[in-house]
Scaffold this motif. Structure first.
Motif, mmCIF file in Angstrom:
data_model
loop_
_atom_site.group_PDB
_atom_site.id
_atom_site.type_symbol
_atom_site.label_atom_id
_atom_site.label_comp_id
_atom_site.label_asym_id
_atom_site.label_seq_id
_atom_site.Cartn_x
_atom_site.Cartn_y
_atom_site.Cartn_z
ATOM 1 N N TRP A 157 5.813 8.828 5.947
ATOM 2 C CA TRP A 157 5.374 9.916 4.890
ATOM 3 C C TRP A 157 4.954 9.488 3.587
ATOM 4 C CZ3 TRP A 157 10.023 6.441 6.217
ATOM 5 C CH2 TRP A 157 10.465 6.539 5.149
ATOM 6 N N VAL A 158 4.816 10.779 3.285
ATOM 7 C CA VAL A 158 4.563 9.923 1.925
ATOM 8 C C VAL A 158 5.903 10.381 0.433
ATOM 9 C CG1 VAL A 158 2.379 11.310 -0.599
ATOM 10 C CG2 VAL A 158 2.178 10.530 2.574
ATOM 11 N N GLU A 159 5.997 9.834 0.233
ATOM 12 C CA GLU A 159 6.514 10.217 -1.104
ATOM 13 C C GLU A 159 6.038 10.662 -2.313
ATOM 14 O OE1 GLU A 159 8.039 6.938 -2.876
ATOM 15 O OE2 GLU A 159 9.256 6.361 -0.443
ATOM 16 N N LYS A 160 6.934 12.147 -3.285
ATOM 17 C CA LYS A 160 7.016 12.921 -4.370
ATOM 18 C C LYS A 160 5.654 11.848 -5.989
ATOM 19 C CE LYS A 160 10.703 15.602 -4.051
ATOM 20 N NZ LYS A 160 11.707 16.407 -4.474
ATOM 21 N N THR A 161 6.304 10.451 -6.037
ATOM 22 C CA THR A 161 5.274 9.831 -5.824
ATOM 23 C C THR A 161 4.137 9.519 -6.083
ATOM 24 O OG1 THR A 161 5.925 7.647 -5.326
ATOM 25 C CG2 THR A 161 6.629 8.696 -7.744
ATOM 26 N N GLY A 162 3.365 10.324 -5.172
ATOM 27 C CA GLY A 162 1.944 9.364 -3.844
ATOM 28 C C GLY A 162 2.379 8.391 -3.273
ATOM 29 N N ILE A 163 2.942 6.991 -2.721
ATOM 30 C CA ILE A 163 3.646 6.172 -2.121
ATOM 31 C C ILE A 163 3.387 6.616 -0.962
ATOM 32 C CG2 ILE A 163 4.876 4.344 -1.546
ATOM 33 C CD1 ILE A 163 5.716 4.574 -5.335
ATOM 34 N N ASN A 164 2.989 6.204 0.729
ATOM 35 C CA ASN A 164 2.727 6.083 1.499
ATOM 36 C C ASN A 164 3.908 4.952 1.966
ATOM 37 O OD1 ASN A 164 0.602 8.192 2.091
ATOM 38 N ND2 ASN A 164 -0.524 6.892 0.525
ATOM 39 N N VAL A 165 4.397 5.406 3.011
ATOM 40 C CA VAL A 165 5.389 4.424 3.613
ATOM 41 C C VAL A 165 4.894 4.487 5.227
ATOM 42 C CG1 VAL A 165 7.891 3.676 4.062
ATOM 43 C CG2 VAL A 165 7.177 4.764 2.053
ATOM 44 N N THR A 166 5.727 3.709 5.803
ATOM 45 C CA THR A 166 5.347 3.420 7.600
ATOM 46 C C THR A 166 6.416 3.030 7.757
ATOM 47 O OG1 THR A 166 3.514 1.796 7.977
ATOM 48 C CG2 THR A 166 3.119 4.155 7.897
ATOM 49 N N GLN A 167 7.237 3.339 8.837
ATOM 50 C CA GLN A 167 8.362 2.375 9.039
ATOM 51 C C GLN A 167 8.516 2.066 11.103
ATOM 52 O OE1 GLN A 167 12.134 3.881 7.799
ATOM 53 N NE2 GLN A 167 11.832 2.576 5.920
ATOM 54 N N VAL A 168 8.758 0.585 11.429
ATOM 55 C CA VAL A 168 9.425 1.193 12.591
ATOM 56 C C VAL A 168 10.881 0.755 12.403
ATOM 57 C CG1 VAL A 168 9.456 -0.511 14.701
ATOM 58 C CG2 VAL A 168 7.080 -0.138 13.577
ATOM 59 N N SER A 194 8.056 -2.392 7.400
ATOM 60 C CA SER A 194 7.727 -1.317 6.404
ATOM 61 C C SER A 194 6.651 -1.913 5.988
ATOM 62 C CB SER A 194 9.017 -0.911 5.694
ATOM 63 O OG SER A 194 10.135 -0.486 5.516
ATOM 64 N N THR A 195 5.352 -0.902 5.761
ATOM 65 C CA THR A 195 4.810 -1.284 5.247
ATOM 66 C C THR A 195 4.584 0.143 4.089
ATOM 67 O OG1 THR A 195 3.452 -1.863 6.789
ATOM 68 C CG2 THR A 195 1.521 -0.682 5.006
ATOM 69 N N ILE A 196 4.171 -0.454 2.641
ATOM 70 C CA ILE A 196 4.724 0.210 1.605
ATOM 71 C C ILE A 196 2.979 0.372 0.691
ATOM 72 C CG2 ILE A 196 5.211 0.657 -1.017
ATOM 73 C CD1 ILE A 196 8.357 -0.622 0.980
ATOM 74 N N THR A 197 2.361 1.662 0.922
ATOM 75 C CA THR A 197 1.316 1.984 -0.272
ATOM 76 C C THR A 197 0.826 2.639 -1.507
ATOM 77 O OG1 THR A 197 -0.208 1.272 2.188
ATOM 78 C CG2 THR A 197 -1.065 1.817 0.323
ATOM 79 N N ASP A 198 0.527 1.632 -2.090
ATOM 80 C CA ASP A 198 0.565 2.311 -3.543
ATOM 81 C C ASP A 198 -0.542 2.775 -4.465
ATOM 82 O OD1 ASP A 198 1.528 3.259 -6.366
ATOM 83 O OD2 ASP A 198 2.646 1.980 -6.589
ATOM 84 N N GLY A 199 -1.894 3.400 -4.018
ATOM 85 C CA GLY A 199 -3.083 2.870 -4.464
ATOM 86 C C GLY A 199 -3.313 1.707 -3.958
ATOM 87 N N LYS A 200 -4.636 1.397 -4.780
ATOM 88 C CA LYS A 200 -4.943 -0.076 -3.403
ATOM 89 C C LYS A 200 -3.514 -0.972 -3.291
ATOM 90 C CE LYS A 200 -9.317 0.947 -5.242
ATOM 91 N NZ LYS A 200 -10.490 0.771 -5.970
ATOM 92 N N GLN A 201 -2.556 -1.391 -3.706
ATOM 93 C CA GLN A 201 -1.956 -2.057 -3.899
ATOM 94 C C GLN A 201 -0.514 -1.815 -2.033
ATOM 95 O OE1 GLN A 201 0.758 -2.495 -7.134
ATOM 96 N NE2 GLN A 201 -0.376 -4.599 -7.284
ATOM 97 N N ARG A 202 -0.934 -3.036 -1.263
ATOM 98 C CA ARG A 202 0.072 -2.940 -0.167
ATOM 99 C C ARG A 202 0.705 -3.571 0.408
ATOM 100 N NH1 ARG A 202 -0.664 -3.854 5.462
ATOM 101 N NH2 ARG A 202 -2.642 -5.294 5.034
#
Length: 122
Positions: A82-93, A103-111
């Motif tokens: 999903w993409v949070e309202k802040t723009g952070i992308n989250v993927t989980q197994v 979990s992988t959390i992507t915030d801009g260029k940071q992962r």
């Protein structure tokens, strides 16, 4: 041995993964206790939405209601994104056999890649 993200990607593109209907095993309230100390309360009431609240760690107090895309990878093993309202992308197994989450959390260029344990609260 392939890494977990490569295996999941392979499954997604091979057509072996089906849309999750938030099966009974995936419904309820869970505590995700990540290595490093962050703890989240995750509540899944239906196949369309989930909510989360950070109860320990750097983001304590942060919360959200999300509309994730979910796929069943295997019995009691799910992939969610999903993409949070802040723009952070989250993927989980989410593996409810072993009660583990990756979990992988992507915030801009940071992962950030984090893992932890799951405890069913309800």
């Amino acid at each position: 041995m392939k890494s977990l993200p490569l295996r999941i990607t392979g499954l997604l593109f091979s057509g072996l993964v089906s849309n999750a209907q938030a099966g009974e095993a995936y419904l309820g309230q869970f505590r995700y206790q990540y290595d490093g100390g962050s703890v989240y309360r995750v509540t899944v009431k239906d196949a369309q939405s989930m909510s989360w609240l950070c109860i320990e760690g750097d983001e304590k107090g942060a919360h959200g209601i999300e509309t994730p895309q979910r796929f069943t990878v295997a019995d009691k093993v799910y992939f969610a994104s999903w993409v949070e309202k802040t723009g952070i992308n989250v993927t989980q197994v989410i593996n409810l056999h072993t009660m583990k989450v990756c979990s992988t959390i992507t915030d801009g260029k940071q992962r950030f890649v984090i893992s932890g344990n799951i405890v069913r609260e309800q």
